[in-house]
Design an enzyme around this catalytic site. Structure first.
Site, short mmCIF file in Angstrom:
data_model
loop_
_atom_site.label_atom_id
_atom_site.label_comp_id
_atom_site.label_asym_id
_atom_site.label_seq_id
_atom_site.Cartn_x
_atom_site.Cartn_y
_atom_site.Cartn_z
N ARG A 14 -62.32 63.28 -22.42
CA ARG A 14 -63.44 62.33 -22.36
C ARG A 14 -63.04 61.04 -21.66
NH1 ARG A 14 -66.87 63.90 -26.95
NH2 ARG A 14 -67.73 61.81 -27.05
N LYS A 44 -61.00 65.56 -7.09
CA LYS A 44 -61.92 64.68 -7.81
C LYS A 44 -61.77 63.24 -7.33
CE LYS A 44 -65.10 63.45 -10.62
NZ LYS A 44 -66.49 63.69 -10.17
N GLU A 68 -77.77 63.39 -0.79
CA GLU A 68 -77.02 63.77 -1.99
C GLU A 68 -77.25 65.23 -2.35
OE1 GLU A 68 -74.64 62.68 -3.47
OE2 GLU A 68 -74.63 63.73 -5.38
N ASN A 113 -67.40 54.23 -32.09
CA ASN A 113 -67.93 54.66 -30.79
C ASN A 113 -69.33 54.10 -30.68
OD1 ASN A 113 -65.83 56.19 -30.06
ND2 ASN A 113 -66.83 58.17 -30.28
N GLY A 114 -69.73 53.63 -29.47
CA GLY A 114 -71.09 53.16 -29.28
C GLY A 114 -71.09 51.69 -28.88
C1 AGP Z 1 -69.15 63.86 -4.63
O1 AGP Z 1 -69.68 64.97 -5.31
C2 AGP Z 1 -67.72 64.09 -4.18
N1 AGP Z 1 -66.90 64.43 -5.28
C3 AGP Z 1 -67.18 62.95 -3.32
O2 AGP Z 1 -68.07 62.75 -2.24
C4 AGP Z 1 -67.01 61.58 -4.03
O3 AGP Z 1 -68.28 61.03 -4.31
C5 AGP Z 1 -66.26 60.64 -3.07
O4 AGP Z 1 -64.97 61.18 -2.85
C6 AGP Z 1 -66.13 59.21 -3.63
O5 AGP Z 1 -65.40 59.25 -4.82
P1 AGP Z 1 -65.43 57.95 -5.76
O6 AGP Z 1 -66.84 57.75 -6.20
O7 AGP Z 1 -64.51 58.29 -6.90
O8 AGP Z 1 -64.93 56.78 -4.95
#
Ligand code: AGP
Length: 604
Positions: free
Chosen positions: A27, A599, A480, A99-100
């Site tokens: 989390r 990520k 998006e 939490n909250g």
């Molecule tokens: C979005 O789905 C992607 N994972 C990617 O475009 C992401 O938004 C971009 O790398 C920016 O990441 P951030 O928001 O952590 O800066």
């Protein structure tokens, strides 16, 4: 999202608490702590950073005999991630984890005479408890009565565990707007803010409802409702594994995070909307007011949120707004407005291009603000001010709830700035506030719509590509939607301003070109309708996302009608997120960890 664990029994509690907190690591958090109430008294251990730091502080500490123990991982909303701000929060005899968000904590702090050690809203709970404790006549359930009096004073959302030397062998608990559950096992009574820490200790859990509170003790658990009437606990089966528990029954973290969006938007609005105005405690109006322009800078999905923000800021705050892609901005040798505000948006707070962009702006003397989901991240530390997204950790690589959190936070910023500049009429502000309050419910996934998207997705697993088209606010949404689809299905998709199709892309129109048309009723509907007619006349396959029947659509995904474009925006957002996910699932892709992606892009 913070994490809470608790244990009442005779087993060694430190190991139980640490294991439980590790089950909640997904989390996200920036500090952690535990408190132990034993025959020898009350002990508390806290540490900033990861749980290993807390474990190091604990060393070979072990509880002995009967123990009432509580633990917490903190996701900062009020006050930076420091040891003083970490939970548990204590006073003379007691310790509390929470939490909250306690909306009236400022007034409550003023109502107690005791000195505060932290910047948090949570700490006020233990001060109130001990104030009421001192005021109660000595009796069998003095502490229980003091706990109830404390709850009666709190406004906002909370899941609470509290222990006190004045009530040995007892854990007081309460739930209002933040999840909390308990289970009874052979080793004792276990508390947690979600299932994972309970699994392996008990087979069932009692999921507290809002207003439920009570006390766990050696003889069992006494449960009450908001009026103080006794409630019979209703246990339910726990998931079989903790991984399943972390996904809380969803197939993917992405799916779970799409379904979490109503709660995320609720958390963002908590404590910020009054009857006829709004507040952002993090930004003083006098700081915003003199700023003459704004530049929004980000990457990927965050860039799309920035584009949405540019429409809102110019309309609601009348501030000239530019939007920049960070990887382009940092090498463009930009000429910047020194009287302007430079805002970076980032879910992770570690995106290399965005981090370099804010450094460049700071070097040129601009005021800087970060909208970010991770406190204490590199970007947050670089910025002069920050607005945390309060979205909780986002595990799915394809960003969903962080995007809706960014958009809502930008909407709040635009209104707050417009309010500070007095450029909004009372009527317009009232309309906007009413729409803001509706936003969380609009993002509630409609079961019928999700099922329809699941069925529909089988038709769109091939073709030579997708166009997502929209106008105005729905153009960034088109971008998006296209990004969501391509990053998890690996099918080609483009987002395009609907009015631009005739300037070239319409050459691609044929039956194999799938056009997802974002046909918002509340925003330039006639314009988007004619753009779609041009495509349909050339036999393009049209999937219309709109509020009512549209005869030229090959498929329609119907959404509810609203009189505010941002509400249509948020409901259409859920549709494009689920459509992308259902197509990717049918193609057998790893929805949470798509190929080639990370990520957080911490390299150029
Ligand atoms: C979005 O789905 C992607 N994972 C990617 O475009 C992401 O938004 C971009 O790398 C920016 O990441 P951030 O928001 O952590 O800066």
């Amino acid at each position: 999202m913070c994490g809470i664990v608790g244990y009442l029994g005779e087993q060694e509690a430190c190991a139980i608490l640490l294991h439980g907190l590790r089950e909640l690591e997904y989390r996200g958090y920036d500090s952690a702590g535990v408190a132990l109430l034993e025959a020898s008294g009350l002990r508390c251990f806290k540490a900033v950073g990861k749980l290993d730091n807390l474990a190091a502080k604990l060393g070979d500490t072990a509880s002995s005999g009967k123990v009432a123990a509580i633990g917490h991982t903190r996701w900062a909303t009020h006050g930076k991630p420091t040891e003083a701000n970490a939970h548990p929060h204590g006073l003379t005899h007691s310790q509390v984890v929470h939490n909250g968000i306690i909306e009236n904590y400022v007034a409550l702090r003023a109502s107690v005479a005791t000195a505060f050690l932290s910047q948090t809203d949570s700490e006020v709970i233990v001060h109130l408890f001990e104030k009421h404790l001192a005021a109660q006549p000595p009796a069998a359930d003095t502490a229980l009565a003091a706990f109830r009096a404390t709850l009666d004073a709190l406004h906002g959302a909370y899941a609470i565990l509290l222990i006190s030397e004045t009530a040995p062998g007892q854990i007081f608990f309460a739930r209002q707007g933040s999840p909390l559950q308990f289970g009874l096992g052979a080793e004792g009574c276990f508390f947690a803010s979600s299932d994972a820490p309970l699994i392996g200790h008990c087979a069932q859990a009692v999921y507290l409802q809002d207003g439920h509170w009570g006390v766990a003790e050696a003889t069992g658990v006494r449960l009450f409702d908001a009026e103080g009437a006794a409630v019979l606990p209703q246990p339910a089966a726990l998931p079989a594994t903790s991984l399943a528990a972390r996904k809380e029954g969803y197939r993917y973290f992405m799916e779970k995070e799409i379904y979490e969006q109503p709660q995320v938007l609720t958390d963002i609005l908590t404590g910020r909307l009054a009857a006829d105005c709004l507040s952002l405690d993090e930004l003083a109006p006098e700081w915003l007011r003199p700023l003459r322009s704004i530049t929004l800078c980000a990457c990927g999905t965050s860039y799309h949120a920035a584009l949405v923000g540019s429409y809102l800021l110019e309309r609601l705050a009348q501030v000239p707004t530019k939007v920049e892609i960070a990887s382009e901005f940092r090498y463009r040798e930009p000429v910047l407005d020194r009287d302007g505000l430079f805002v970076v948006l980032s879910q992770s707070g570690e995106t290399a291009d965005t981090l370099e962009a804010i450094k460049l702006a700071k070097a040129q003397g601009l005021a800087t603000l970060a909208l970010c989901n991770v406190d204490n991240s590199s970007i947050v530390r670089e910025a002069d001010h920050r607005l945390l997204l309060r979205a909780g950790i986002e595990k799915g690589v394809a960003s969903t709830k962080a995007f809706s959190a960014q958009v809502l936070t930008l909407w709040l910023l635009a209104l707050y700035w417009g309010q500070a500049k007095a450029v909004l009429s009372g009527e317009r502000l009232a309309q906007e506030l009413a729409a803001l309050r509706q936003a969380p419910s609009v993002m509630q996934v409609q079961p019928g719509v999700h099922e329809r998207l699941h069925r529909l997705s089988k038709r769109y697993l091939h073709g030579h590509g997708f166009f997502f088209i929209g106008r105005d606010l729905f153009y960034p949404l088109a971008l998006e939607g296209a990004l969501k689809l391509k990053e998890i299905s690996y099918l080609h998709a483009e987002g395009y301003p609907a009015g631009e199709m005739k300037h070239g892309p319409i050459a691609l129109a044929d039956a194999q070109l799938f056009t997802i048309a974002l046909m918002a009723r509340s925003c330039l509907y006639d314009k988007i309708k004619s753009n779609v007619e041009e495509l349909s006349a050339r036999d393009a396959t049209i999937i219309a996302i709109t509020t009512e029947y549209f005869e030229l659509a090959d498929d329609i995904i119907q959404i509810r009608a609203y009189d505010h474009p941002m509400l249509e925006f948020f409901e259409m957002l859920v549709v494009v997120q689920l459509l992308a996910m259902e197509i990717a699932i049918r193609l057998g892709n790893d929805v949470d960890m798509p190929r080639n992606l990370a990520k957080s892009v911490t390299v150029e």
